[in-house]
Write a protein that holds these residues in place. Structure first.
Motif, PDB file in Angstrom:
ATOM      1  N   LEU A  47      42.249   9.659  18.635  1.00  0.00           N
ATOM      2  CA  LEU A  47      42.700   9.541  19.749  1.00  0.00           C
ATOM      3  C   LEU A  47      42.371   8.230  20.636  1.00  0.00           C
ATOM      4  CD1 LEU A  47      43.678  11.255  22.210  1.00  0.00           C
ATOM      5  CD2 LEU A  47      41.463  11.963  22.685  1.00  0.00           C
ATOM      6  N   TYR A  48      41.358   7.863  19.886  1.00  0.00           N
ATOM      7  CA  TYR A  48      40.448   6.535  20.584  1.00  0.00           C
ATOM      8  C   TYR A  48      40.724   5.490  19.533  1.00  0.00           C
ATOM      9  CZ  TYR A  48      38.284   9.383  23.892  1.00  0.00           C
ATOM     10  OH  TYR A  48      37.933  10.133  25.213  1.00  0.00           O
ATOM     11  N   ARG A  49      41.004   4.196  20.074  1.00  0.00           N
ATOM     12  CA  ARG A  49      41.265   3.040  19.125  1.00  0.00           C
ATOM     13  C   ARG A  49      40.148   2.512  18.207  1.00  0.00           C
ATOM     14  NH1 ARG A  49      46.239   1.614  19.841  1.00  0.00           N
ATOM     15  NH2 ARG A  49      47.404   1.931  21.799  1.00  0.00           N
ATOM     16  N   ARG A  50      38.845   2.955  18.962  1.00  0.00           N
ATOM     17  CA  ARG A  50      37.543   2.726  18.249  1.00  0.00           C
ATOM     18  C   ARG A  50      36.603   3.602  18.538  1.00  0.00           C
ATOM     19  NH1 ARG A  50      39.243  -2.321  20.053  1.00  0.00           N
ATOM     20  NH2 ARG A  50      39.762  -3.785  18.570  1.00  0.00           N
ATOM     21  N   VAL A  51      36.142   4.176  17.420  1.00  0.00           N
ATOM     22  CA  VAL A  51      34.793   5.051  17.770  1.00  0.00           C
ATOM     23  C   VAL A  51      33.690   4.827  16.801  1.00  0.00           C
ATOM     24  CG1 VAL A  51      36.432   7.259  18.421  1.00  0.00           C
ATOM     25  CG2 VAL A  51      35.556   6.922  15.864  1.00  0.00           C
ATOM     26  N   GLY A  52      32.444   4.867  17.220  1.00  0.00           N
ATOM     27  CA  GLY A  52      31.485   4.493  16.514  1.00  0.00           C
ATOM     28  C   GLY A  52      30.766   5.346  15.359  1.00  0.00           C
ATOM     29  N   TYR A  53      31.798   6.173  14.971  1.00  0.00           N
ATOM     30  CA  TYR A  53      31.079   7.164  13.706  1.00  0.00           C
ATOM     31  C   TYR A  53      32.365   7.375  12.832  1.00  0.00           C
ATOM     32  CZ  TYR A  53      33.573  10.620  16.740  1.00  0.00           C
ATOM     33  OH  TYR A  53      34.576  11.084  17.284  1.00  0.00           O
ATOM     34  N   THR A 110      36.747  15.750  15.154  1.00  0.00           N
ATOM     35  CA  THR A 110      37.553  15.292  14.257  1.00  0.00           C
ATOM     36  C   THR A 110      38.751  14.745  14.978  1.00  0.00           C
ATOM     37  OG1 THR A 110      38.239  17.713  14.264  1.00  0.00           O
ATOM     38  CG2 THR A 110      36.778  16.857  12.525  1.00  0.00           C
ATOM     39  N   ILE A 111      39.241  15.154  16.202  1.00  0.00           N
ATOM     40  CA  ILE A 111      40.184  14.540  16.749  1.00  0.00           C
ATOM     41  C   ILE A 111      40.033  13.189  17.399  1.00  0.00           C
ATOM     42  CG2 ILE A 111      41.655  14.890  18.904  1.00  0.00           C
ATOM     43  CD1 ILE A 111      41.027  17.949  18.588  1.00  0.00           C
ATOM     44  N   ALA A 121      52.001  13.951  20.238  1.00  0.00           N
ATOM     45  CA  ALA A 121      51.465  14.060  21.752  1.00  0.00           C
ATOM     46  C   ALA A 121      51.698  12.755  22.417  1.00  0.00           C
ATOM     47  CB  ALA A 121      50.331  14.876  21.537  1.00  0.00           C
ATOM     48  N   ASN A 122      51.448  11.616  21.632  1.00  0.00           N
ATOM     49  CA  ASN A 122      51.374  10.297  22.390  1.00  0.00           C
ATOM     50  C   ASN A 122      50.271  10.168  23.162  1.00  0.00           C
ATOM     51  OD1 ASN A 122      52.274   7.830  23.225  1.00  0.00           O
ATOM     52  ND2 ASN A 122      53.273   8.176  24.961  1.00  0.00           N
ATOM     53  N   ALA A 123      48.937  10.907  22.682  1.00  0.00           N
ATOM     54  CA  ALA A 123      47.842  10.985  23.224  1.00  0.00           C
ATOM     55  C   ALA A 123      46.620   9.847  23.261  1.00  0.00           C
ATOM     56  CB  ALA A 123      47.280  12.426  22.817  1.00  0.00           C
ATOM     57  N   THR A 124      47.142   8.741  22.658  1.00  0.00           N
ATOM     58  CA  THR A 124      46.200   7.751  22.421  1.00  0.00           C
ATOM     59  C   THR A 124      45.486   7.369  23.548  1.00  0.00           C
ATOM     60  OG1 THR A 124      47.459   7.107  20.293  1.00  0.00           O
ATOM     61  CG2 THR A 124      45.573   5.327  21.184  1.00  0.00           C
ATOM     62  N   VAL A 125      43.985   7.186  23.491  1.00  0.00           N
ATOM     63  CA  VAL A 125      43.419   6.493  24.541  1.00  0.00           C
ATOM     64  C   VAL A 125      42.990   5.115  24.478  1.00  0.00           C
ATOM     65  CG1 VAL A 125      41.368   6.886  26.133  1.00  0.00           C
ATOM     66  CG2 VAL A 125      42.384   8.748  25.224  1.00  0.00           C
ATOM     67  N   GLU A 126      43.071   4.277  25.134  1.00  0.00           N
ATOM     68  CA  GLU A 126      42.523   2.894  24.795  1.00  0.00           C
ATOM     69  C   GLU A 126      41.251   2.799  24.868  1.00  0.00           C
ATOM     70  OE1 GLU A 126      44.333   0.218  24.472  1.00  0.00           O
ATOM     71  OE2 GLU A 126      46.446   1.247  24.961  1.00  0.00           O
ATOM     72  N   GLU A 185      40.266  19.363   8.987  1.00  0.00           N
ATOM     73  CA  GLU A 185      40.604  18.940  10.364  1.00  0.00           C
ATOM     74  C   GLU A 185      40.599  17.475  10.568  1.00  0.00           C
ATOM     75  OE1 GLU A 185      40.565  21.368  13.691  1.00  0.00           O
ATOM     76  OE2 GLU A 185      41.661  21.875  11.790  1.00  0.00           O
ATOM     77  N   SER A 186      39.868  16.706  10.001  1.00  0.00           N
ATOM     78  CA  SER A 186      39.883  15.173  10.041  1.00  0.00           C
ATOM     79  C   SER A 186      41.361  14.579   9.388  1.00  0.00           C
ATOM     80  CB  SER A 186      38.787  14.344   9.257  1.00  0.00           C
ATOM     81  OG  SER A 186      37.512  14.726   9.979  1.00  0.00           O
ATOM     82  N   ALA A 187      41.949  15.096   8.568  1.00  0.00           N
ATOM     83  CA  ALA A 187      43.042  14.627   7.717  1.00  0.00           C
ATOM     84  C   ALA A 187      44.304  15.315   8.772  1.00  0.00           C
ATOM     85  CB  ALA A 187      43.253  15.262   6.467  1.00  0.00           C
ATOM     86  N   ARG A 188      43.917  16.493   9.585  1.00  0.00           N
ATOM     87  CA  ARG A 188      45.223  17.182  10.252  1.00  0.00           C
ATOM     88  C   ARG A 188      45.681  16.327  11.534  1.00  0.00           C
ATOM     89  NH1 ARG A 188      44.973  23.015  13.251  1.00  0.00           N
ATOM     90  NH2 ARG A 188      47.077  23.332  13.356  1.00  0.00           N
ATOM     91  N   TRP A 189      44.564  15.781  12.283  1.00  0.00           N
ATOM     92  CA  TRP A 189      44.949  15.438  13.624  1.00  0.00           C
ATOM     93  C   TRP A 189      45.818  14.235  13.931  1.00  0.00           C
ATOM     94  CZ3 TRP A 189      45.464  19.381  16.574  1.00  0.00           C
ATOM     95  CH2 TRP A 189      44.291  20.291  16.574  1.00  0.00           C
TER      96      TRP A 189
END
Length: 327
Positions: A107-113, A102-103, A322-327, A311-315
């Motif tokens: 965190l990632y710009r693109r996920v496949g799900y 759910t995070i 946290a400025n935690a985005t991953v390219e 959890e999906s709505a929370r993160w």
């Protein structure tokens, strides 16, 4: 009555309904007719791997089929999540899911799900808080003295986590958001190496999932200052929560459970829920998990689905802080 006279309408409908349901009932009774696999999204050796293998062994006798544990680490667990999201919805491919499910979409710009749309939750197995630990030589004795020490150091105190965007990292971000106290975040590749560095005195503090640190705490090699759940951990009842030390409502915990691909028939999900709940209640399984610092959960697929939605709505907001985005 003539033996050839028509049946009453209600009786006829009953017979037709029973005939229509017979193949479905037979299919359900014969499931599973092949081995199952449990997809573990991390490398061998961690708590999630141990959990997956424990339950794979425990449910095999009840299902009458081999249950094979497979490790599919990589891309922050996204490889495993995407594999299960694309698998056939036949109940034969199970995912050991946890908070990254759910995070990661934040965190990632693109996920496949999509964590809500692409999975059918089966059962939540365990939860565990993060524990704030320091070296035994640290002058901090509780959360207040720890924060005071960090303030004096002006943001230079090192705070480790299991990795960028991990539950420990995000718990630290919430702590900073709630208190205004900054730290220098030090991400590790997993909780184990981070724990080793605190024990060795190379890292000032660490927020890490309790099972990763509990034996070092019990052995006096780490000092536990607080846990991140709303309630104290039964495994460390003497350690107060962050919430009771001046930050009411602070609640950041990891959860772990079993999911299958969306579209898996409800009777199959119900059977998996039942056999996993039975395994969770076995004394050897329950005692082992509790001694590691896990809080045993169980419950219905619907309750687990509600947790996934929450959890999906929370993160997203916390990941931005946290400025935690991953390219």
């Amino acid at each position: 009555m003539n033996s050839l006279s028509p049946l009453p309408r209600r009786s006829l409908l009953g017979l037709l309904g029973a005939a229509a349901l017979a193949p479905v009932a037979h299919a359900q009774a014969s499931w599973p007719d092949r081995p199952l696999r449990v997809i573990i999204p991390v490398a061998p050796g961690g708590s999630l791997d141990i959990l997956g293998r424990t339950f794979a062994r425990a449910i095999s006798p009840a299902l009458g089929q081999p249950v094979v544990a497979e490790n599919h680490p990589g891309a922050g667990s996204n490889l495993a999540f995407e594999l299960v999201a694309r698998a056939r919805p036949d109940g034969l491919t199970l995912l050991v899911g946890s908070d990254p499910l759910t995070i990661n979409p934040s965190l990632y710009r693109r996920v496949g799900y999509d964590p809500v749309r692409d999975f059918a939750p089966v059962i939540e197995l365990v939860r565990a808080p993060q524990v704030l630990v320091v070296h035994p030589s640290s002058p901090a004795t509780d959360l207040a003295s720890f924060l005071a020490l960090a303030r004096r150091e002006g943001g230079t105190m090192s705070m480790g986590s299991q990795g960028n965007g991990s539950i420990g990292h995000l718990a630290g971000a919430v702590l900073t958001q709630r208190t205004g106290v900054a730290f220098t975040h030090v991400p590790y590749r997993g909780g184990g190496p981070a724990v080793v560095d605190v024990v060795a005195g190379h890292l000032d503090a660490l927020l890490v999932t309790l099972p990763a640190a509990i034996e070092h705490i019990r052995g006096g090699r780490l000092k536990a200052l607080a846990v991140s759940g709303l309630n104290r951990s039964a495994a460390l009842p003497e350690v107060p929560t962050i919430a009771e030390q001046g930050l009411p409502g602070f609640d950041v915990v990891t959860w772990q459970g079993i999911l299958v691909p969306a579209g898996t028939p409800e009777p199959v999900v119900a059977r998996l829920n039942a056999v996993l709940a039975e395994a969770l209640a076995k004394p050897d399984v329950a005692d082992s998990l509790a001694s590691q610092g896990f809080d045993l959960r169980g419950g219905t697929p619907q309750a687990f689905a509600a947790l996934i939605r929450e959890e999906s709505a929370r993160w997203p907001g916390i990941v931005r802080v946290a400025n935690a985005t991953v390219e």
